[in-house]
Structures are given as structure tokens and as C-alpha cells.
Design a protein around this motif. Structure first.
Motif, mmCIF file in Angstrom:
data_model
loop_
_atom_site.group_PDB
_atom_site.id
_atom_site.type_symbol
_atom_site.label_atom_id
_atom_site.label_comp_id
_atom_site.label_asym_id
_atom_site.label_seq_id
_atom_site.Cartn_x
_atom_site.Cartn_y
_atom_site.Cartn_z
ATOM 1 N N ARG A 161 51.595 107.780 52.059
ATOM 2 C CA ARG A 161 52.249 107.694 53.372
ATOM 3 C C ARG A 161 52.317 109.075 54.023
ATOM 4 N NH1 ARG A 161 58.045 104.663 54.300
ATOM 5 N NH2 ARG A 161 58.745 105.745 56.165
ATOM 6 N N LYS A 162 52.644 110.086 53.258
ATOM 7 C CA LYS A 162 52.690 111.453 53.782
ATOM 8 C C LYS A 162 51.311 111.891 54.238
ATOM 9 C CE LYS A 162 53.982 116.186 52.542
ATOM 10 N NZ LYS A 162 54.532 117.073 51.481
ATOM 11 N N LYS A 163 50.279 111.548 53.451
ATOM 12 C CA LYS A 163 48.908 111.900 53.819
ATOM 13 C C LYS A 163 48.504 111.196 55.106
ATOM 14 C CE LYS A 163 44.722 113.528 53.224
ATOM 15 N NZ LYS A 163 44.402 114.971 53.403
ATOM 16 N N GLN A 164 48.848 109.939 55.241
ATOM 17 C CA GLN A 164 48.523 109.196 56.450
ATOM 18 C C GLN A 164 49.199 109.819 57.659
ATOM 19 O OE1 GLN A 164 49.884 105.381 55.090
ATOM 20 N NE2 GLN A 164 47.832 104.676 54.544
ATOM 21 N N ARG A 165 50.435 110.250 57.498
ATOM 22 C CA ARG A 165 51.150 110.901 58.598
ATOM 23 C C ARG A 165 50.464 112.203 58.989
ATOM 24 N NH1 ARG A 165 56.793 112.032 56.705
ATOM 25 N NH2 ARG A 165 55.871 113.963 55.896
ATOM 26 N N GLN A 166 50.068 112.993 57.991
ATOM 27 C CA GLN A 166 49.382 114.258 58.268
ATOM 28 C C GLN A 166 48.065 114.019 58.999
ATOM 29 O OE1 GLN A 166 49.085 115.813 54.267
ATOM 30 N NE2 GLN A 166 50.986 116.994 54.445
ATOM 31 N N VAL A 167 47.307 113.033 58.541
ATOM 32 C CA VAL A 167 46.014 112.748 59.155
ATOM 33 C C VAL A 167 46.189 112.231 60.576
ATOM 34 C CG1 VAL A 167 43.978 111.252 59.065
ATOM 35 C CG2 VAL A 167 44.792 112.380 56.988
ATOM 36 N N LEU A 168 47.146 111.343 60.792
ATOM 37 C CA LEU A 168 47.370 110.814 62.141
ATOM 38 C C LEU A 168 47.754 111.930 63.111
ATOM 39 C CD1 LEU A 168 47.640 108.681 64.265
ATOM 40 C CD2 LEU A 168 49.906 108.082 63.337
ATOM 41 N N PHE A 169 48.626 112.825 62.693
ATOM 42 C CA PHE A 169 49.010 113.926 63.574
ATOM 43 C C PHE A 169 47.827 114.859 63.813
ATOM 44 C CE2 PHE A 169 53.102 112.268 63.201
ATOM 45 C CZ PHE A 169 53.989 112.940 64.029
ATOM 46 N N ARG A 170 46.993 115.063 62.807
ATOM 47 C CA ARG A 170 45.796 115.880 63.001
ATOM 48 C C ARG A 170 44.857 115.215 64.002
ATOM 49 N NH1 ARG A 170 41.227 117.434 58.374
ATOM 50 N NH2 ARG A 170 39.701 118.318 59.825
ATOM 51 N N ILE A 171 44.666 113.922 63.873
ATOM 52 C CA ILE A 171 43.812 113.190 64.804
ATOM 53 C C ILE A 171 44.350 113.300 66.221
ATOM 54 C CG2 ILE A 171 43.072 110.868 65.507
ATOM 55 C CD1 ILE A 171 42.837 110.182 62.528
ATOM 56 N N MET A 172 45.653 113.114 66.382
ATOM 57 C CA MET A 172 46.250 113.171 67.724
ATOM 58 C C MET A 172 46.090 114.558 68.342
ATOM 59 S SD MET A 172 49.649 110.730 67.720
ATOM 60 C CE MET A 172 50.550 111.653 66.464
ATOM 61 N N ARG A 173 46.203 115.596 67.519
ATOM 62 C CA ARG A 173 46.004 116.947 68.055
ATOM 63 C C ARG A 173 44.552 117.141 68.471
ATOM 64 N NH1 ARG A 173 48.891 118.406 63.059
ATOM 65 N NH2 ARG A 173 51.125 118.405 63.540
ATOM 66 N N GLU A 174 43.627 116.727 67.628
ATOM 67 C CA GLU A 174 42.209 116.920 67.930
ATOM 68 C C GLU A 174 41.773 116.077 69.120
ATOM 69 O OE1 GLU A 174 40.182 116.115 64.260
ATOM 70 O OE2 GLU A 174 40.743 118.046 63.374
ATOM 71 N N ALA A 175 42.430 114.946 69.333
ATOM 72 C CA ALA A 175 42.109 114.071 70.468
ATOM 73 C C ALA A 175 42.867 114.470 71.730
ATOM 74 C CB ALA A 175 42.416 112.619 70.116
ATOM 75 N N GLN A 176 43.671 115.538 71.650
ATOM 76 C CA GLN A 176 44.454 116.017 72.787
ATOM 77 C C GLN A 176 45.475 114.982 73.264
ATOM 78 O OE1 GLN A 176 44.101 119.381 74.296
ATOM 79 N NE2 GLN A 176 43.391 119.425 72.182
ATOM 80 N N ILE A 177 46.016 114.239 72.305
ATOM 81 C CA ILE A 177 47.136 113.353 72.601
ATOM 82 C C ILE A 177 48.440 114.151 72.518
ATOM 83 C CG2 ILE A 177 48.367 111.271 71.888
ATOM 84 C CD1 ILE A 177 45.589 110.748 73.065
ATOM 85 N N ILE A 178 48.499 115.067 71.535
ATOM 86 C CA ILE A 178 49.607 116.006 71.413
ATOM 87 C C ILE A 178 49.026 117.407 71.225
ATOM 88 C CG2 ILE A 178 51.241 114.336 70.477
ATOM 89 C CD1 ILE A 178 50.635 115.385 67.683
ATOM 90 N N ASP A 179 49.844 118.426 71.494
ATOM 91 C CA ASP A 179 49.357 119.793 71.315
ATOM 92 C C ASP A 179 49.761 120.328 69.943
ATOM 93 O OD1 ASP A 179 52.041 120.562 71.452
ATOM 94 O OD2 ASP A 179 51.905 121.273 73.515
ATOM 95 N N SER A 180 49.549 121.616 69.711
ATOM 96 C CA SER A 180 49.818 122.205 68.398
ATOM 97 C C SER A 180 51.298 122.192 68.048
ATOM 98 C CB SER A 180 49.292 123.642 68.350
ATOM 99 O OG SER A 180 49.906 124.434 69.353
ATOM 100 N N ASN A 181 52.155 122.002 69.050
ATOM 101 C CA ASN A 181 53.602 121.908 68.818
ATOM 102 C C ASN A 181 54.077 120.460 68.777
ATOM 103 O OD1 ASN A 181 54.076 124.772 68.818
ATOM 104 N ND2 ASN A 181 53.828 124.729 71.050
ATOM 105 N N ASP A 182 53.124 119.527 68.727
ATOM 106 C CA ASP A 182 53.400 118.092 68.683
ATOM 107 C C ASP A 182 54.083 117.586 69.952
ATOM 108 O OD1 ASP A 182 52.271 118.141 66.179
ATOM 109 O OD2 ASP A 182 54.186 118.184 65.105
ATOM 110 N N THR A 183 53.802 118.259 71.055
ATOM 111 C CA THR A 183 54.277 117.824 72.369
ATOM 112 C C THR A 183 53.204 116.969 73.025
ATOM 113 O OG1 THR A 183 55.606 119.822 72.640
ATOM 114 C CG2 THR A 183 55.067 118.593 74.633
ATOM 115 N N ILE A 184 53.616 115.863 73.614
ATOM 116 C CA ILE A 184 52.670 114.926 74.221
ATOM 117 C C ILE A 184 51.962 115.574 75.405
ATOM 118 C CG2 ILE A 184 52.458 112.708 75.414
ATOM 119 C CD1 ILE A 184 54.973 111.819 73.852
#
Length: 215
Positions: A161-184
């Protein structure tokens, strides 16, 4: 923050309860932009995913250290690319980085209903209510709420579950859904991508924060 079915109409809740099991195998890598464009280009030439898979693995076109790594990445990337139609894959090959990232995010949402619902129920909802940061707690609360609907999620270990969370946040950053500070990041789709989606997949816009609807 707690997520539940409270905001759904009865028919929506029934759809969720009767949905097929979640596919949760998204703990590999990230957006895979370069790899996806390469495989999509090969598919445009060969029109056969098996041939694409064979060529990439036999010739180590991804320059991976091991065959097992190449196979794992190829399996994941092909699964995502198969969620796009011919027009979308063509734009993926010919488009700019922004368009490519957006299309791959869309492909991931289509392949993984868990991510699709997270993008709508958490990211989009946060953006619409000016709560612009996405946190690990948001993911965990969402995951816990979904366990009430999909009991099979209880079988996922804490480490996975932790790995899935890390990967999802990485994907969202790379897709420009969120920035490096996890801001939308509010969506800024190009004209041709918006026109393509509006022509046959207008519902896809819900996966992009604050994207304007089709006129």
C-alpha cells in the motif's frame, strides 16, 4: 479526511458495489513517458502488440539491466497504451511533452479504476474546493473508504500500500497533476488535445484538475 459513499446517489453506489474488482498492479515505475512513446511508435508501424513486445525485449530497446525488468515495464506500458484509441495514440506519438503526459495520465486512469476515482473524488474535489494540496493522509483515507466497498483491498499489505501511494504520487507529479510540493496544478490542455477528447471522450476531462468542460 474521510471519504465515503455519502455523496453518491443510490444508483451510483450500486454501480460501485457491483463493479469488477479493482486492478491494483500499479506499483511499477512511474509515468513511463519515453517508454510509452517508443512502444506506441512501434505499434503504429507493426499494428501488433505481440510483435512490439518481442522486438523491445529481444533487442533491449529500453536499455534495462535485466530481461525481467524489461518484461515488467513492457507489460505495464502496453496495458496502458491499449486503453487509448488510435487517434489518442497518434497524438501521443506526434504531440508535445504536455500532451503526451496528459494522454498517459488518462490511459492510467482508464486502466486503474482506483486511480480514476482518486482523481475525481480527491484531486478534483480538492481543486474545486480550493484545498490545493494532496497528502499521504488523503490517499490513506480514500483507500480505507474503498475497503468498505471492495473487501479484497484488505489483502494488500501495508508495504504494498505504501509503495502504491509512492508510485501514484510520482505519476501525478510526472503528469503535472501535482507539483513537487504536492500542490494541485490546474489543467491547461492544448487546443488539439481538448478538441480530440471533446470529439469522442468528453467525460475524460474530469480526470484533469479544474479542466473546463466541452462546449
Amino acid at each position: 479526511m474521510k471519504y465515503s459513499l455519502a455523496g453518491y446517489e443510490a444508483k451510483d453506489a450500486a454501480v460501485l458495489v457491483n463493479s469488477p474488482r479493482y486492478r491494483m498492479s500499479f506499483s511499477t515505475g512511474g509515468l513511463f513517458l519515453q517508454e510509452s512513446v517508443l512502444l506506441a511508435t512501434l505499434y503504429g508501424e507493426k499494428k501488433d502488440w505481440d510483435q512490439v513486445r518481442t522486438e523491445v525485449i529481444d533487442n533491449n530497446l529500453l536499455q534495462s539491466r535485466t530481461v525481467s525488468t524489461t518484461k515488467r515495464i513492457v507489460r505495464e506500458v502496453i496495458g496502458r497504451l491499449q486503453e487509448l484509441d488510435d487517434q489518442e495514440r497518434q497524438l501521443l506519438v506526434q504531440g508535445n511533452t504536455e500532451e503526451q503526459s496528459s494522454l498517459l495520465w488518462l490511459a492510467i486512469c482508464r486502466r486503474y479504476p482506483f486511480i480514476a476515482e482518486f482523481s475525481q473524488e480527491v484531486v478534483r474535489e480538492h481543486a474545486m474546493t480550493y484545498h490545493n494540496e494532496i497528502s499521504a493522509d488523503d490517499f490513506d483515507a480514500f483507500f480505507n473508504a474503498k475497503m468498505e466497498i471492495y473487501p479484497e483491498l484488505e489483502k494488500i499489505t501495508d508495504s504494498t500500500r505504501k509503495k502504491q501511494r509512492q508510485v501514484l504520487f510520482r505519476i501525478m507529479r510526472e503528469a503535472q497533476i501535482i507539483d513537487s510540493n504536492d500542490t494541485i496544478i490546474p489543467a491547461s490542455l492544448t487546443v488539439r488535445l481538448r478538441e480530440l477528447l471533446c470529439s469522442h471522450q468528453p467525460q475524460a476531462l474530469v480526470h484533469f484538475p479544474l479542466a473546463e468542460g466541452c462546449q
